[in-house]
Enzyme design. Structure first.
Site, short mmCIF file in Angstrom:
data_model
loop_
_atom_site.label_atom_id
_atom_site.label_comp_id
_atom_site.label_asym_id
_atom_site.label_seq_id
_atom_site.Cartn_x
_atom_site.Cartn_y
_atom_site.Cartn_z
N GLY A 7 6.17 4.84 8.86
CA GLY A 7 5.32 6.03 8.91
C GLY A 7 5.38 6.67 10.28
N CYS A 36 13.03 10.75 8.48
CA CYS A 36 12.89 10.20 9.84
C CYS A 36 14.20 10.36 10.60
CB CYS A 36 12.51 8.73 9.75
SG CYS A 36 13.55 7.83 8.61
N GLU A 95 8.81 15.53 16.74
CA GLU A 95 9.27 15.44 15.35
C GLU A 95 8.50 16.48 14.53
OE1 GLU A 95 8.02 12.10 12.80
OE2 GLU A 95 10.13 11.85 12.30
N GLU A 153 8.86 1.13 11.40
CA GLU A 153 9.90 2.18 11.26
C GLU A 153 9.18 3.50 11.43
OE1 GLU A 153 12.98 2.16 11.27
OE2 GLU A 153 13.27 0.02 11.07
N LYS A 167 0.86 -1.18 0.00
CA LYS A 167 0.00 0.00 0.00
C LYS A 167 0.89 1.24 0.00
CE LYS A 167 -1.88 2.92 2.61
NZ LYS A 167 -1.93 4.03 1.65
N GLY A 209 1.62 4.05 13.52
CA GLY A 209 2.34 2.82 13.91
C GLY A 209 1.66 2.12 15.08
P1 NAD Z 1 1.69 8.18 8.08
O1 NAD Z 1 1.83 7.41 9.33
O2 NAD Z 1 0.67 9.24 8.01
O3 NAD Z 1 1.38 7.19 6.85
C1 NAD Z 1 2.21 6.10 6.53
C2 NAD Z 1 1.41 5.07 5.75
O4 NAD Z 1 0.41 4.53 6.60
C3 NAD Z 1 0.67 5.65 4.54
O5 NAD Z 1 0.71 4.74 3.48
C4 NAD Z 1 -0.75 5.79 5.08
O6 NAD Z 1 -1.72 5.75 4.06
C5 NAD Z 1 -0.85 4.56 5.97
N1 NAD Z 1 -1.90 4.61 6.99
C6 NAD Z 1 -2.54 5.69 7.49
N2 NAD Z 1 -3.46 5.31 8.41
C7 NAD Z 1 -3.39 3.95 8.50
C8 NAD Z 1 -4.05 2.97 9.29
N3 NAD Z 1 -4.99 3.30 10.16
N4 NAD Z 1 -3.71 1.68 9.14
C9 NAD Z 1 -2.73 1.32 8.28
N5 NAD Z 1 -2.07 2.21 7.49
C10 NAD Z 1 -2.39 3.51 7.61
O7 NAD Z 1 3.17 8.74 7.77
P2 NAD Z 1 3.61 9.74 6.60
O8 NAD Z 1 3.12 11.10 6.94
O9 NAD Z 1 3.31 9.15 5.28
O10 NAD Z 1 5.22 9.69 6.78
C11 NAD Z 1 5.92 10.47 7.68
C12 NAD Z 1 6.34 9.67 8.90
O11 NAD Z 1 7.08 8.51 8.50
C13 NAD Z 1 7.27 10.44 9.82
O12 NAD Z 1 6.88 10.27 11.16
C14 NAD Z 1 8.63 9.77 9.59
O13 NAD Z 1 9.52 9.89 10.66
C15 NAD Z 1 8.24 8.37 9.31
N6 NAD Z 1 9.30 7.67 8.55
C16 NAD Z 1 10.09 6.77 9.22
C17 NAD Z 1 11.13 6.11 8.56
C18 NAD Z 1 12.05 5.15 9.28
O14 NAD Z 1 12.81 4.45 8.62
N7 NAD Z 1 12.02 5.09 10.62
C19 NAD Z 1 11.35 6.37 7.20
C20 NAD Z 1 10.52 7.28 6.54
C21 NAD Z 1 9.49 7.92 7.23
#
Ligand code: NAD
Length: 481
Positions: A228, A284, A384, A250, A175, A233
């Site tokens: 995310g 991140c 963050e 992550e 996804k 998470g």
């Molecule tokens: P997000 O959590 O909003 O979304 C991430 C993914 O989860 C998207 O595909 C989204 O559609 C999906 N999602 C949303 N609600 C969901 C649910 N209820 N159930 C399952 N999936 C769902 O994050 P974002 O805004 O896309 O990304 C930014 C975040 O990602 C930041 O906090 C960043 O630190 C983190 N990030 C971490 C790493 C790492 O390696 N640790 C790498 C890149 C980004």
């Protein structure tokens, strides 16, 4: 441009024909309308992956390695088109998008090698204290894996999950982020073209809560690998608990860069600015907290402010541009809210904090921003922000620096800048962070581990650990004779 769902080897529209617009963050224009999956489509994708698993799990490591190597080669061959699509949809400067694409190719090549070795390495004899039994421990593919990824490094975060999952022998339902599906669909086009059997890889686009919700609760999914935000998470972990799925997370970070008094100041300026302004701070691992030795503070801040003013912000395709826009209006407004809050909380704004004058009214641009004297209990220091905002505090001793760096619920990464190799080793060992760079930019190799301490991660990506996350362990104990 690929804009549809990919289920059981067929590009298709969603069951109800819904679409969603995808935007260019540099000018807010609509780039495409992408097919949106319904719960029925997700069910079909999981079913297709479950059927494909029955044979894919028994393919040899050598065969799986061949597919992965073909993906790596095709990514290299189409690198420029993939990089351009990523800049268009994500807003990162083209030079940065090219680095991402090279990372994707090297990740697939690395896991191709690991897969090729699996025929030898996936079963090991165990020494027992008795003679009557023979024991072997095997690693086997976990099953259908749901891969859920964010928008900041869309292709890289996908490759870090997809390559090890396929190498391990899992089949997947991916996804993509609803904000940046285009580069991932292009990557999926490559994967479809290398001839993987139908159902091994499936892609469902759509709103996170809806699509992700089905994937994380589906009894046919054995493993969820999520990158995310911490907020989502936690939702994913709870949802997966219902059917006791394996979960890798992550999540976010608030990483520190520690600059000691003996640091090379030119190098420190490069590492500090690279650590927070790359990808407009939407990383991140962004080193968003600078801890600087008090005796170097004045000189380093002067240099950083000068550099921040000279960073060219604008259209990701312009030759001279070093920093692009933020991803969307929500992120843009969120960062500006943190800036206002920081000023109210008493932090001193030294640079940026607003839209750059050279950028027109369209696009989500914010200047490289530097705050100093940031209160240690303020939101600016602890949360963050996910934008180009550097927060600075001075320290007096090495112990203070380590304590300040570790005083965070996160523990993803850290950078140490010092010319004293003993100190570098000592400090690196004491930092609560999953990745530490010493006098180095944020280079990441597929051979090393990726992931953090504390609330930044659960599990590790990359290296053999990234593949183990998609494997079950089985002991086979046989009576001799
Ligand atoms: P997000 O959590 O909003 O979304 C991430 C993914 O989860 C998207 O595909 C989204 O559609 C999906 N999602 C949303 N609600 C969901 C649910 N209820 N159930 C399952 N999936 C769902 O994050 P974002 O805004 O896309 O990304 C930014 C975040 O990602 C930041 O906090 C960043 O630190 C983190 N990030 C971490 C790493 C790492 O390696 N640790 C790498 C890149 C980004």
């Amino acid at each position: 441009m690929l804009t549809r769902l990919y289920i059981d080897g067929v590009w298709q529209d969603g069951a109800r024909g819904r679409t969603m617009p995808v935007h260019n963050p540099a000018n807010e224009a609509v780039l495409a309308h992408v097919a949106v999956a319904d719960a029925d489509d997700v069910e079909r994708a999981v079913d297709a992956a479950a059927r494909a698993f029955k044979t894919w799990r028994h393919t040899s490591g050598a065969d799986r390695g061949r597919y992965l190597r073909a993906v790596a080669k095709a990514v290299e061959a189409q690198a420029e088109a993939l990089a351009r699509l990523q800049s268009l949809n994500n807003g990162k400067p083209l030079a940065e998008a090219r680095i991402d694409v090279a990372d994707v190719a090297s990740t697939f090549a690395y896991y191709a090698t690991l897969a090729e070795g699996l025929d030898e390495s996936s079963e090991q004899a165990v020494d027992l204290p008795v003679q009557d039994f023979d024991a072997r421990v095997r690693r086997e593919p976990a099953g259908v894996a749901a891969l859920i990824v964010p928008w900041n490094f869309p292709m890289v975060t996908t490759a870090w999950k997809l390559a090890p999952a396929l190498a391990a022998g899992c089949t997947v339902v991916l996804k993509p982020s609803e904000v940046t599906p285009l580069p991932e669909l292009a990557l999926m086009g490559i994967i479809a073209d290398v001839g993987l059997p139908a159902g091994v890889v499936n892609v469902v686009n759509g709103p996170g809560a809806e699509i992700g919700g089905v994937l994380t609760t589906h009894p046919g999914v054995s493993k969820v690998s999520f990158t995310g935000s911490n907020a989502v998470g936690r939702i994913v972990m709870k949802a997966a608990a219902e059917t006791v799925k394996g979960v890798s997370l992550e999540l976010g970070g608030k990483s520190a860069i520690l600059v000691f008094e003996d640091a090379d100041i030119d190098q420190a300026v490069d590492l500090v600015t690279g650590g927070i302004f790359f990808n407009a701070g939407q990383m991140c691992s962004a080193t968003s907290r600078l801890l600087v030795a008090r005796e170097l503070e004045r000189a380093l801040l002067d240099r950083l402010v000068d550099r921040a003013h000279r960073i060219v912000v604008g259209d990701p395709f312009a030759q001279d541009v070093q920093m692009g826009p933020l991803i969307n209006r929500a992120q843009y407004e969120r960062v500006l809210r943190y800036v206002r809050q920081g000023v109210e909380d008493g932090a001193r704004l030294l640079a940026g904090g607003a839209r750059p004058e050279r950028c027109g009214p369209q696009g989500y641009y914010i200047s490289p921003t530097i705050f100093t004297d940031v209160p240690a209990n303020s939101a600016l220091w602890r949360e963050e922000i996910f934008g180009p905002v550097l927060c600075v505090r001075a320290f007096d001793t090495e112990a203070d620096a380590i304590e300040l760096a570790n005083d965070s619920p996160y523990g993803l990464a850290a950078t140490v800048v010092t010319s004293d190799t003993q100190r570098a080793r000592r400090v690196a060992q004491r930092l609560d962070a999953g990745v530490v760079w010493v006098n180095a930019p944020q280079v990441i190799f597929p051979q090393t581990s990726w992931g953090g301490f504390k609330q930044s991660s659960l599990g590790r990506e990359l290296g053999p650990w990234g593949m183990h996350a998609f494997q079950e362990i089985k002991s086979v104990v046989s009576a001799r004779g």
